[in-house]
Design a protein around this motif. Structure first.
Motif, PDB file in Angstrom:
ATOM      1  N   ALA A 210       0.849  -1.208   0.000  1.00  0.00           N
ATOM      2  CA  ALA A 210       0.000   0.000   0.000  1.00  0.00           C
ATOM      3  C   ALA A 210       0.879   1.250   0.000  1.00  0.00           C
ATOM      4  O   ALA A 210       1.064   1.883   1.029  1.00  0.00           O
ATOM      5  CB  ALA A 210      -0.919  -0.010   1.211  1.00  0.00           C
ATOM      6  N   PHE A 211       1.416   1.622  -1.171  1.00  0.00           N
ATOM      7  CA  PHE A 211       2.358   2.732  -1.242  1.00  0.00           C
ATOM      8  C   PHE A 211       1.713   4.086  -1.513  1.00  0.00           C
ATOM      9  O   PHE A 211       2.227   5.109  -1.086  1.00  0.00           O
ATOM     10  CB  PHE A 211       3.394   2.469  -2.339  1.00  0.00           C
ATOM     11  N   ASN A 212       0.614   4.101  -2.234  1.00  0.00           N
ATOM     12  CA  ASN A 212       0.054   5.378  -2.683  1.00  0.00           C
ATOM     13  C   ASN A 212      -1.416   5.561  -2.303  1.00  0.00           C
ATOM     14  O   ASN A 212      -2.111   6.386  -2.881  1.00  0.00           O
ATOM     15  CB  ASN A 212       0.198   5.490  -4.207  1.00  0.00           C
ATOM     16  N   GLY A 213      -1.868   4.775  -1.340  1.00  0.00           N
ATOM     17  CA  GLY A 213      -3.245   4.899  -0.883  1.00  0.00           C
ATOM     18  C   GLY A 213      -4.206   4.046  -1.694  1.00  0.00           C
ATOM     19  O   GLY A 213      -3.828   3.378  -2.652  1.00  0.00           O
ATOM     20  N   THR A 214      -5.464   4.060  -1.296  1.00  0.00           N
ATOM     21  CA  THR A 214      -6.478   3.256  -1.975  1.00  0.00           C
ATOM     22  C   THR A 214      -7.834   3.950  -1.945  1.00  0.00           C
ATOM     23  O   THR A 214      -8.210   4.565  -0.931  1.00  0.00           O
ATOM     24  CB  THR A 214      -6.599   1.854  -1.338  1.00  0.00           C
ATOM     25  N   THR A 215      -8.562   3.818  -3.038  1.00  0.00           N
ATOM     26  CA  THR A 215      -9.908   4.399  -3.094  1.00  0.00           C
ATOM     27  C   THR A 215     -10.904   3.587  -2.270  1.00  0.00           C
ATOM     28  O   THR A 215     -12.005   4.060  -2.000  1.00  0.00           O
ATOM     29  CB  THR A 215     -10.399   4.466  -4.554  1.00  0.00           C
ATOM     30  N   ARG A 216     -10.497   2.392  -1.855  1.00  0.00           N
ATOM     31  CA  ARG A 216     -11.395   1.590  -1.017  1.00  0.00           C
ATOM     32  C   ARG A 216     -11.707   2.307   0.294  1.00  0.00           C
ATOM     33  O   ARG A 216     -12.796   2.155   0.852  1.00  0.00           O
ATOM     34  CB  ARG A 216     -10.778   0.222  -0.729  1.00  0.00           C
ATOM     35  N   ARG A 348     -16.261  -4.921  -3.283  1.00  0.00           N
ATOM     36  CA  ARG A 348     -15.304  -3.824  -3.396  1.00  0.00           C
ATOM     37  C   ARG A 348     -14.557  -3.854  -4.728  1.00  0.00           C
ATOM     38  O   ARG A 348     -14.229  -2.792  -5.281  1.00  0.00           O
ATOM     39  CB  ARG A 348     -14.312  -3.867  -2.233  1.00  0.00           C
ATOM     40  N   VAL A 349     -14.257  -5.037  -5.267  1.00  0.00           N
ATOM     41  CA  VAL A 349     -13.627  -5.110  -6.594  1.00  0.00           C
ATOM     42  C   VAL A 349     -14.516  -4.413  -7.617  1.00  0.00           C
ATOM     43  O   VAL A 349     -14.046  -3.606  -8.438  1.00  0.00           O
ATOM     44  CB  VAL A 349     -13.373  -6.576  -7.025  1.00  0.00           C
ATOM     45  N   LEU A 350     -15.802  -4.703  -7.559  1.00  0.00           N
ATOM     46  CA  LEU A 350     -16.757  -4.116  -8.484  1.00  0.00           C
ATOM     47  C   LEU A 350     -16.866  -2.606  -8.287  1.00  0.00           C
ATOM     48  O   LEU A 350     -16.829  -1.822  -9.245  1.00  0.00           O
ATOM     49  CB  LEU A 350     -18.130  -4.776  -8.299  1.00  0.00           C
ATOM     50  N   GLN A 351     -16.983  -2.184  -7.025  1.00  0.00           N
ATOM     51  CA  GLN A 351     -17.117  -0.753  -6.744  1.00  0.00           C
ATOM     52  C   GLN A 351     -15.871   0.024  -7.141  1.00  0.00           C
ATOM     53  O   GLN A 351     -15.954   1.087  -7.769  1.00  0.00           O
ATOM     54  CB  GLN A 351     -17.414  -0.539  -5.250  1.00  0.00           C
ATOM     55  N   MET A 352     -14.697  -0.502  -6.782  1.00  0.00           N
ATOM     56  CA  MET A 352     -13.449   0.200  -7.074  1.00  0.00           C
ATOM     57  C   MET A 352     -13.182   0.281  -8.574  1.00  0.00           C
ATOM     58  O   MET A 352     -12.555   1.234  -9.053  1.00  0.00           O
ATOM     59  CB  MET A 352     -12.285  -0.476  -6.356  1.00  0.00           C
ATOM     60  N   SER A 353     -13.646  -0.729  -9.328  1.00  0.00           N
ATOM     61  CA  SER A 353     -13.439  -0.715 -10.777  1.00  0.00           C
ATOM     62  C   SER A 353     -14.291   0.363 -11.455  1.00  0.00           C
ATOM     63  O   SER A 353     -14.026   0.730 -12.604  1.00  0.00           O
ATOM     64  CB  SER A 353     -13.760  -2.093 -11.374  1.00  0.00           C
ATOM     65  N   GLN A 354     -15.301   0.866 -10.741  1.00  0.00           N
ATOM     66  CA  GLN A 354     -16.163   1.905 -11.286  1.00  0.00           C
ATOM     67  C   GLN A 354     -15.969   3.245 -10.570  1.00  0.00           C
ATOM     68  O   GLN A 354     -16.776   4.155 -10.691  1.00  0.00           O
ATOM     69  CB  GLN A 354     -17.642   1.478 -11.156  1.00  0.00           C
ATOM     70  N   TRP A 355     -14.866   3.366  -9.846  1.00  0.00           N
ATOM     71  CA  TRP A 355     -14.635   4.550  -9.016  1.00  0.00           C
ATOM     72  C   TRP A 355     -14.534   5.829  -9.839  1.00  0.00           C
ATOM     73  O   TRP A 355     -13.875   5.894 -10.875  1.00  0.00           O
ATOM     74  CB  TRP A 355     -13.349   4.365  -8.213  1.00  0.00           C
ATOM     75  N   THR A 356     -15.223   6.863  -9.361  1.00  0.00           N
ATOM     76  CA  THR A 356     -15.062   8.214  -9.898  1.00  0.00           C
ATOM     77  C   THR A 356     -14.946   9.172  -8.713  1.00  0.00           C
ATOM     78  O   THR A 356     -15.724   9.079  -7.757  1.00  0.00           O
ATOM     79  CB  THR A 356     -16.253   8.648 -10.772  1.00  0.00           C
ATOM     80  N   HIS A 357     -13.970  10.054  -8.773  1.00  0.00           N
ATOM     81  CA  HIS A 357     -13.777  11.003  -7.673  1.00  0.00           C
ATOM     82  C   HIS A 357     -14.931  11.995  -7.656  1.00  0.00           C
ATOM     83  O   HIS A 357     -15.356  12.478  -8.722  1.00  0.00           O
ATOM     84  CB  HIS A 357     -12.446  11.741  -7.856  1.00  0.00           C
ATOM     85  N   GLN A 374      -8.779   2.481 -11.425  1.00  0.00           N
ATOM     86  CA  GLN A 374      -9.884   1.530 -11.500  1.00  0.00           C
ATOM     87  C   GLN A 374      -9.447   0.066 -11.438  1.00  0.00           C
ATOM     88  O   GLN A 374     -10.188  -0.776 -10.938  1.00  0.00           O
ATOM     89  CB  GLN A 374     -10.711   1.820 -12.760  1.00  0.00           C
ATOM     90  N   ASP A 375      -8.255  -0.270 -11.921  1.00  0.00           N
ATOM     91  CA  ASP A 375      -7.737  -1.632 -11.733  1.00  0.00           C
ATOM     92  C   ASP A 375      -7.428  -1.831 -10.257  1.00  0.00           C
ATOM     93  O   ASP A 375      -6.801  -0.978  -9.621  1.00  0.00           O
ATOM     94  CB  ASP A 375      -6.480  -1.858 -12.572  1.00  0.00           C
ATOM     95  N   ASN A 376      -7.846  -2.976  -9.704  1.00  0.00           N
ATOM     96  CA  ASN A 376      -7.680  -3.182  -8.263  1.00  0.00           C
ATOM     97  C   ASN A 376      -7.727  -4.663  -7.901  1.00  0.00           C
ATOM     98  O   ASN A 376      -8.009  -5.510  -8.758  1.00  0.00           O
ATOM     99  CB  ASN A 376      -8.764  -2.418  -7.498  1.00  0.00           C
ATOM    100  N   ASP A 377      -7.472  -4.958  -6.627  1.00  0.00           N
ATOM    101  CA  ASP A 377      -7.544  -6.341  -6.142  1.00  0.00           C
ATOM    102  C   ASP A 377      -8.587  -6.518  -5.045  1.00  0.00           C
ATOM    103  O   ASP A 377      -8.578  -7.503  -4.314  1.00  0.00           O
ATOM    104  CB  ASP A 377      -6.171  -6.804  -5.649  1.00  0.00           C
ATOM    105  N   ASN A 381      -5.761  -0.335  -5.054  1.00  0.00           N
ATOM    106  CA  ASN A 381      -5.690  -0.082  -6.483  1.00  0.00           C
ATOM    107  C   ASN A 381      -4.334  -0.541  -6.990  1.00  0.00           C
ATOM    108  O   ASN A 381      -3.307  -0.323  -6.344  1.00  0.00           O
ATOM    109  CB  ASN A 381      -5.877   1.408  -6.767  1.00  0.00           C
ATOM    110  N   THR A 382      -4.314  -1.163  -8.159  1.00  0.00           N
ATOM    111  CA  THR A 382      -3.071  -1.725  -8.686  1.00  0.00           C
ATOM    112  C   THR A 382      -2.011  -0.653  -8.894  1.00  0.00           C
ATOM    113  O   THR A 382      -0.818  -0.897  -8.675  1.00  0.00           O
ATOM    114  CB  THR A 382      -3.354  -2.471 -10.010  1.00  0.00           C
ATOM    115  N   ILE A 383      -2.421   0.555  -9.268  1.00  0.00           N
ATOM    116  CA  ILE A 383      -1.474   1.648  -9.461  1.00  0.00           C
ATOM    117  C   ILE A 383      -0.728   1.978  -8.168  1.00  0.00           C
ATOM    118  O   ILE A 383       0.405   2.468  -8.191  1.00  0.00           O
ATOM    119  CB  ILE A 383      -2.201   2.912  -9.985  1.00  0.00           C
ATOM    120  N   SER A 384      -1.352   1.690  -7.049  1.00  0.00           N
ATOM    121  CA  SER A 384      -0.761   1.999  -5.747  1.00  0.00           C
ATOM    122  C   SER A 384       0.302   0.998  -5.329  1.00  0.00           C
ATOM    123  O   SER A 384       1.126   1.281  -4.463  1.00  0.00           O
ATOM    124  CB  SER A 384      -1.861   2.056  -4.674  1.00  0.00           C
TER     125      SER A 384
END
Length: 465
Positions: A210-216, A348-357, A374-377, A381-384
């Motif tokens: 968890a380096f850059n945070g998560t939208t979860r 949460r996979v479903l919700q995070m894949s549709q995340w909009t700020h 939007q990619d996540n586990d 988020n995978t970018i994180s």
């Protein structure tokens, strides 16, 4: 009418999420109790001779291990993530699903499962070196808790120094804990230990780090506007109330079995009484009032604040596994499978894949784009997970095969994408199947065969005059 329907759906989602998390927690707890009872029953029915034989064999194994320890192999320290636990908690259950048995020198510390990344980094230092945990006078006063915590009569690796560095493997928030600890070592932040340095860390391997945070965190209840406060009605509010009551009741055998790590906040009924409980529940005192707990650290804003002070060091080796349970279907991000996702994470996979700020809230950083997150586990988020990239991107290199990074260069974040959800490589070994062994065998092999320090290396693009 539309607003009422939307509110109803939100409450329904909260109920389902709460029920799933509660059932999973009960499953973990009951599995640990069942495992311990099984061991007790087996021991009870064993014959004396068999017991003696086992003792002799165990002594022989210990002697063999002790003789092997003389070769100065650096220990590999496995650091758990949020809601995690170390050796000695939850009976014989293993957070890392038994991966610690793959090497003879592995340590699995038990840190606060919900305490802040700062507090956990302090606890990890004293777990290894020994002594009483010192959270620091200034930090403790600002957050309203005791300066001193648990006492380790004997450190688990007291010889730890620059000549005896350590390999760290962190899952989820555990990876960020190690980064904060390494920066503390570089800053000589431990009173009475003036010789610490960043070189005490030989390598850091992040497993869904968890380096850059998560939208979860925003779906669970953190406010997207500030990344620090909680929404009035959310999953984290229920969690907050449950944790406060758990610590206030202070049932010793239960807390010995599992502990959220807030003992230094003195929330026991013996110390704060009924009015102290009311104060905590109203949000006027305790870790949730001072924001000295892990969820604010896992928001995008909180992670940027932490990362601002953290460096990637030139003499340390870094490798990261970024997990992903999503894929693009006709340009839309969606779960990559239905049955492959753990029930705890599917919503949460479903919700995070549709995340909009939220449009009425400023973005967390300049250049922010929803599609990047939007990619996540299901938890991160995978970018994180690839490498530290906010507020400044650190040196990094993506690899398809782990052999592509041999020989490894220190000071660079090598990262690899892995198909799987956030809990695939912990708790339940059978879920990951052969992939479990492939991941951990690679980690331990890298620590033992491909990561070593002979001389001070040169950073990429660094020129000596």
């Amino acid at each position: 009418m539309l607003r009422i329907w939307f509110s109803y759906l939100q409450l329904l989602e909260l109920f389902v999420s709460s029920l799933v998390h509660l059932l999973y927690g009960f499953y973990i707890f009951s599995s640990a109790v069942a495992g311990d009872l099984s061991i007790v029953v087996n021991e009870y029915f064993q014959k004396d001779k068999m017991k003696n034989d086992v003792v002799v064999q165990e002594n022989l194994k210990i002697d063999e291990k002790d003789s092997k320890f003389d070769n100065d192999l650096p220990p590999i320290v496995l650091v758990h993530g949020i809601f995690g636990f170390g050796k000695g908690r939850l009976g014989g259950l293993s957070y890392f699903a038994g991966a610690e048995k793959k090497d003879e020198r592995v340590l699995v510390p038990d840190l606060g499962s919900l305490t802040s990344i700062y507090d956990r980094a302090r606890e990890l230092f004293y777990y290894l070196k020994g002594g009483q945990v010192d959270y620091g006078e200034e930090h403790s006063k600002a957050c309203g808790h005791s300066q001193f915590g648990r006492v380790y009569e004997q450190g688990h690796y007291p010889e730890w120094d620059e000549d005896h560095p350590i390999h760290f493997v962190g899952h989820s928030a555990g990876a960020q804990v190690v980064r904060v600890l390494q920066q503390m070592l570089a800053d000589k932040a431990f009173k009475g230990y003036e010789n610490t340095s960043e070189n005490w860390v030989l390598s850091l391997t992040a497993l869904s780090g968890a380096f850059n945070g998560t939208t979860r965190t925003y779906f669970d209840g953190m406010q997207p506007g500030d990344g620090k406060t909680l929404k009035p009605i959310c999953l984290l509010q229920l969690c907050r109330i449950g944790v406060i009551l758990y610590d206030w009741l202070d049932i010793s055998w239960l807390k010995n079995y599992y502990n959220f790590g807030f003992d230094h906040f003195n929330m026991s009924w013996r110390k704060m009484g009924i009015w102290g409980l009311v104060d905590c529940l109203l949000g006027n005192a305790g870790p949730f009032a001072s924001e000295d707990w892990i969820l604010p650290d896992l928001t995008i804003q909180g992670s940027i604040k932490i990362n601002y002070h953290l460096r990637t060091f030139p003499n340390t080796y870094y490798f990261s596994y970024a997990t992903k349970q999503t894929r693009k279907i006709m340009g839309v991000t969606a779960p990559s499978s239905i049955f492959g996702v753990h029930p705890l994470l599917f919503i949460r996979v479903l919700q995070m894949s549709q995340w909009t700020h939220p449009s009425d809230v400023p973005p967390p950083y300049k250049g922010y784009r929803d599609e990047d997150w939007q990619d996540n586990d299901g938890a991160l988020n995978t970018i994180s997970m690839t490498h530290p990239r906010l507020p400044i991107e650190h040196p990094n290199h993506c690899v398809e095969k782990e052999s592509d990074c041999h020989p490894m260069q220190p000071g660079i974040w090598y990262y690899k994408y892995v198909e799987g959800d956030h809990v695939l490589f912990i708790i339940n070994r059978e879920r990951a199947g052969v992939q479990f062994d492939l991941i951990y065998d690679s980690i331990f092999e890298r620590c033992r065969k491909h990561v070593f320090r002979k001389k001070l290396p040169t950073m990429p693009n660094e020129i000596h005059h």
